[in-house]
Design an enzyme around this catalytic site. Structure first.
Site, PDB file in Angstrom:
ATOM      1  N   ARG A  59       0.829  -1.204   0.000  1.00  0.00           N
ATOM      2  CA  ARG A  59       0.000   0.000   0.000  1.00  0.00           C
ATOM      3  C   ARG A  59       0.868   1.260   0.000  1.00  0.00           C
ATOM      4  O   ARG A  59       2.022   1.235   0.390  1.00  0.00           O
ATOM      5  CB  ARG A  59      -0.904   0.011   1.238  1.00  0.00           C
ATOM      6  CG  ARG A  59      -1.971  -1.069   1.249  1.00  0.00           C
ATOM      7  CD  ARG A  59      -2.832  -0.968   2.511  1.00  0.00           C
ATOM      8  NE  ARG A  59      -2.056  -1.221   3.715  1.00  0.00           N
ATOM      9  CZ  ARG A  59      -1.600  -0.293   4.537  1.00  0.00           C
ATOM     10  NH1 ARG A  59      -1.824   1.004   4.275  1.00  0.00           N
ATOM     11  NH2 ARG A  59      -0.900  -0.602   5.615  1.00  0.00           N
ATOM     12  N   LYS A 207      -8.973  -2.229   0.777  1.00  0.00           N
ATOM     13  CA  LYS A 207      -8.760  -1.376   1.937  1.00  0.00           C
ATOM     14  C   LYS A 207      -9.517  -0.045   1.826  1.00  0.00           C
ATOM     15  O   LYS A 207      -9.850   0.568   2.839  1.00  0.00           O
ATOM     16  CB  LYS A 207      -7.268  -1.123   2.133  1.00  0.00           C
ATOM     17  CG  LYS A 207      -6.506  -2.336   2.655  1.00  0.00           C
ATOM     18  CD  LYS A 207      -7.111  -2.889   3.957  1.00  0.00           C
ATOM     19  CE  LYS A 207      -6.260  -4.022   4.518  1.00  0.00           C
ATOM     20  NZ  LYS A 207      -6.940  -4.657   5.696  1.00  0.00           N
ATOM     21  N   HIS A 226     -10.090  -4.471  12.333  1.00  0.00           N
ATOM     22  CA  HIS A 226      -9.041  -5.048  11.496  1.00  0.00           C
ATOM     23  C   HIS A 226      -8.576  -6.320  12.195  1.00  0.00           C
ATOM     24  O   HIS A 226      -7.628  -6.308  12.973  1.00  0.00           O
ATOM     25  CB  HIS A 226      -7.895  -4.052  11.332  1.00  0.00           C
ATOM     26  CG  HIS A 226      -6.863  -4.487  10.340  1.00  0.00           C
ATOM     27  ND1 HIS A 226      -5.515  -4.266  10.525  1.00  0.00           N
ATOM     28  CD2 HIS A 226      -6.978  -5.131   9.154  1.00  0.00           C
ATOM     29  CE1 HIS A 226      -4.851  -4.746   9.488  1.00  0.00           C
ATOM     30  NE2 HIS A 226      -5.719  -5.280   8.659  1.00  0.00           N
ATOM     31  N   SER A 246      -0.778  -6.444   9.204  1.00  0.00           N
ATOM     32  CA  SER A 246      -0.298  -7.454   8.258  1.00  0.00           C
ATOM     33  C   SER A 246       1.033  -8.022   8.735  1.00  0.00           C
ATOM     34  O   SER A 246       1.927  -7.284   9.158  1.00  0.00           O
ATOM     35  CB  SER A 246      -0.126  -6.842   6.866  1.00  0.00           C
ATOM     36  OG  SER A 246      -1.364  -6.423   6.356  1.00  0.00           O
ATOM     37  N   LYS A 250      -2.613 -12.878  11.729  1.00  0.00           N
ATOM     38  CA  LYS A 250      -4.073 -12.966  11.735  1.00  0.00           C
ATOM     39  C   LYS A 250      -4.578 -14.131  10.889  1.00  0.00           C
ATOM     40  O   LYS A 250      -5.389 -14.941  11.331  1.00  0.00           O
ATOM     41  CB  LYS A 250      -4.701 -11.667  11.202  1.00  0.00           C
ATOM     42  CG  LYS A 250      -4.481 -10.441  12.037  1.00  0.00           C
ATOM     43  CD  LYS A 250      -5.408  -9.315  11.632  1.00  0.00           C
ATOM     44  CE  LYS A 250      -5.477  -9.054  10.149  1.00  0.00           C
ATOM     45  NZ  LYS A 250      -4.192  -8.649   9.565  1.00  0.00           N
ATOM     46  N   THR A 251      -4.103 -14.186   9.662  1.00  0.00           N
ATOM     47  CA  THR A 251      -4.573 -15.224   8.747  1.00  0.00           C
ATOM     48  C   THR A 251      -4.107 -16.603   9.194  1.00  0.00           C
ATOM     49  O   THR A 251      -4.888 -17.561   9.237  1.00  0.00           O
ATOM     50  CB  THR A 251      -4.080 -14.933   7.320  1.00  0.00           C
ATOM     51  OG1 THR A 251      -4.580 -13.665   6.891  1.00  0.00           O
ATOM     52  CG2 THR A 251      -4.550 -16.008   6.351  1.00  0.00           C
ATOM     53  N   ASP A 265      -9.482 -11.006   7.879  1.00  0.00           N
ATOM     54  CA  ASP A 265      -8.893  -9.658   7.891  1.00  0.00           C
ATOM     55  C   ASP A 265      -9.805  -8.539   8.376  1.00  0.00           C
ATOM     56  O   ASP A 265      -9.340  -7.632   9.050  1.00  0.00           O
ATOM     57  CB  ASP A 265      -8.387  -9.317   6.493  1.00  0.00           C
ATOM     58  CG  ASP A 265      -7.451  -8.116   6.479  1.00  0.00           C
ATOM     59  OD1 ASP A 265      -6.614  -8.009   7.390  1.00  0.00           O
ATOM     60  OD2 ASP A 265      -7.541  -7.294   5.561  1.00  0.00           O
ATOM     61  N   ARG A 330       1.794 -12.227  -1.913  1.00  0.00           N
ATOM     62  CA  ARG A 330       0.420 -12.369  -1.422  1.00  0.00           C
ATOM     63  C   ARG A 330      -0.349 -13.433  -2.199  1.00  0.00           C
ATOM     64  O   ARG A 330      -0.095 -13.676  -3.379  1.00  0.00           O
ATOM     65  CB  ARG A 330      -0.324 -11.044  -1.564  1.00  0.00           C
ATOM     66  CG  ARG A 330       0.161  -9.954  -0.629  1.00  0.00           C
ATOM     67  CD  ARG A 330      -0.534 -10.040   0.695  1.00  0.00           C
ATOM     68  NE  ARG A 330      -0.080  -9.022   1.632  1.00  0.00           N
ATOM     69  CZ  ARG A 330      -0.660  -8.805   2.807  1.00  0.00           C
ATOM     70  NH1 ARG A 330      -1.697  -9.530   3.189  1.00  0.00           N
ATOM     71  NH2 ARG A 330      -0.185  -7.882   3.617  1.00  0.00           N
TER      72      ARG A 330
END
Length: 543
Positions: A59, A207, A226, A246, A250-251, A265, A330
């Protein structure tokens, strides 16, 4: 143009009608074919679509702006994160984008954001890239055929928000007042419009809508988060949520084959429980292995997965260890690629909340139980290390404080979200843990990342309630309540000071981070209750 008349009318009203061909909600197979034929992508062994987004491999937060207008201007938390741009600049760029698409093909996809029908947004994504349209198909919720009525020329999806994504169009930082570069992500909250230009990084699409939901949902009593979420105990009425930026896990931690995945997410927490905003997952792929993350690895052998910025060998197999392009490789895939994914994307009120941090200093404990006041403090602090590649210019882990574990997407002042979280924790009796997935035995460059097996064991113990009555010791620097023992975790791992070869060096580094916490939190001192302010580390500690 094969789109219903209301769609064409909407595209015309936006000034994008001078296109050559308008592809409306075309199938994934056709998008695959077009992306490959145009050279936008290649196919890897097993079927994934492989794309590159460089030079933007993450980003561009410095290029994100919110239009300052009268109806929403007083609500936005303006500052370094939510930077203002004028309606004049917005309108000028929209007009230029209309000229840019002349004679070009456009792909239009209508999707939902939000699994709970009461709070979902209707989203229209307009893009010049076939694979970006595929990304939208993966990451948002795909409406059933009856909602789109493809055979009805009068069908009107009537989007709440429209994203116009033209990677090939560049702004002019000298002529377009307010821009920082030729890249821009502009949110117009009043008109329900997002303009994206100058970047191939598809993550900006999802996003931008997350940012819109962060503005809209609190006004309906829903806390946008988030975080990832799963049914921790296998019951549809229970849930656990995992906050984190990120690269913090989390994932990985939510996509556990023994649990049902709600989402990886972005979620909302309403008066009835949690719900996923998305219809897909956007997982980091760097150093992915079948042994460590079997559910995610399996998606790399499926049609419909997009692999961004990975390197292929001669046989078109993905080399997950190759960082030639970026560390921020990704995978984008529909959540149904995960066998244990929830069919509804919804769950009950969280019984356990996990706040994830990747501590680059190597001094935070691997797990700690938080009081309600500490939960508020650490939610507002949002301490972690930005992982290499997640944002432009970040090449190695860097300590940062990101309020709400997602400040780049929070449109309201951070205390608004923290107050909502505190109220929900109290109302539903959720227990809260801080989990460090970062470094142990030393800082970055000396120590090593916490073993995933240990982190999984600690998280599972927390979810099962095994740590509710375990004895704890209080960390002298951060005031955290650290369990003295955790099933299947070596005792020596739990106290970070014990993992350092030089305890005095640990003390110095821990004090440095404690000072950083205190300095960062000063901006919230007048906006939080005294008990929350006192819940963090102090500036000076005697060991």
């Amino acid at each position: 143009m094969n789109a219903p008349a209301p769609v064409i009318q909407h595209i015309t009203a936006l000034g994008l009608d001078r296109t050559q061909t308008l592809f409306y909600n075309i199938s994934p197979a056709r998008l695959y074919e077009i992306a490959i034929r145009r050279g936008e992508a290649r196919v890897a062994d097993g079927g994934p679509l492989v794309t590159r987004t460089d030079p933007h491999t993450g980003r561009s937060p410095n290029d994100r702006f919110i239009v300052h207008e009268s109806s929403t201007g007083d609500l936005v938390g303006w500052g370094d994160i939510n930077k203002a741009i004028s309606e004049k600049t917005f309108d000028g760029l929209l007009a230029k984008m209309g000229n840019y698409v002349t004679g070009r093909d456009l792909f239009v996809r209508d999707v939902y954001s939000g699994a709970d029908p009461r709070y979902r947004l209707k989203v229209r994504v307009v893009t010049e890239l076939a694979w970006h349209s595929f990304f939208a198909h993966n990451m948002f919720i795909r409406p059933p055929v009856e909602d789109l009525r493809p055979d009805d020329p009068t069908a009107d999806f009537a989007p709440d928000f429209t994203v116009i994504d033209l990677p090939g169009f560049k702004g002019d930082r000298f002529g377009d007042e307010g821009l920082n570069s030729d890249t821009f992500i502009l949110l117009n909250l009043e008109r329900g419009l997002v303009l994206i230009g100058g970047t191939n990084y598809a993550g900006e699409i999802k996003k931008s809508i997350f940012s819109a939901l962060n503005f809209l949902l609190p006004q309906q009593g829903v806390l946008p988060m988030h975080c990832s979420a799963n049914h921790a105990l296998g019951n549809e009425n229970d849930a656990a949520v995992f906050f984190g930026l990120s690269g913090t896990g989390k994932t990985t931690l939510s996509a556990d084959q023994s649990k049902t995945l709600i989402g990886d997410d972005e979620h909302g927490w309403s008066d009835d429980g949690v719900f996923n905003f998305e219809g897909g997952c956007y997982a980091k792929a760097i150093r992915l292995s079948e042994e460590g993350e079997p559910e995610i690895f399996a998606t790399t052998k499926l049609f419909g997965t997009i692999a961004e910025n990975v390197v292929l060998d001669a046989d078109r197999c993905i080399d997950f260890d190759d960082v030639t392009i970026t560390e921020n490789t990704r995978l984008s895939y529909p959540i149904i690629h995960i066998p244990n994914a929830s069919a509804t994307g919804m769950g009950g009120h969280p019984k356990t909340i996990v706040m994830l941090t990747a501590d680059a200093f190597g001094v935070m404990p691997p797990i700690a139980r938080l009081t309600p006041e500490q939960a508020m403090y650490h939610f507002l602090s949002g301490y972690t290390a930005k992982v290499a590649g997640t944002e432009r210019g970040v090449t190695e882990p860097k300590a940062t404080f990101s309020a709400c574990f997602g400040e780049p997407f929070m449109v309201l002042p951070p205390t608004a979200y923290a107050t909502m979280l505190g109220d929900k924790i109290e109302r539903h009796g959720a227990r809260v843990f801080l989990v460090n997935t970062g470094w142990t035995g030393g800082a970055y460059g000396v120590g090593s990342r916490m073993k995933l097996a240990y982190t999984r064991a600690m998280v599972n113990a927390a979810l099962r309630g095994q740590l509710d009555y375990t004895g704890t010791f209080t960390d002298p620097f951060f005031g955290l309540h650290v369990p003295k023992e955790v099933p299947n975790v070596p005792h020596g791992v739990l106290n970070p000071r014990d993992t350092w070869a030089d305890p005095l060096a640990y003390d110095e580094k821990a004090q440095q981070l404690a000072d950083m916490f205190a300095a960062n939190f000063e901006k919230y001192a007048d906006a939080v209750p005294p008990k929350v302010l006192a819940a963090g580390p102090s500036r000076r500690v005697e060991v």
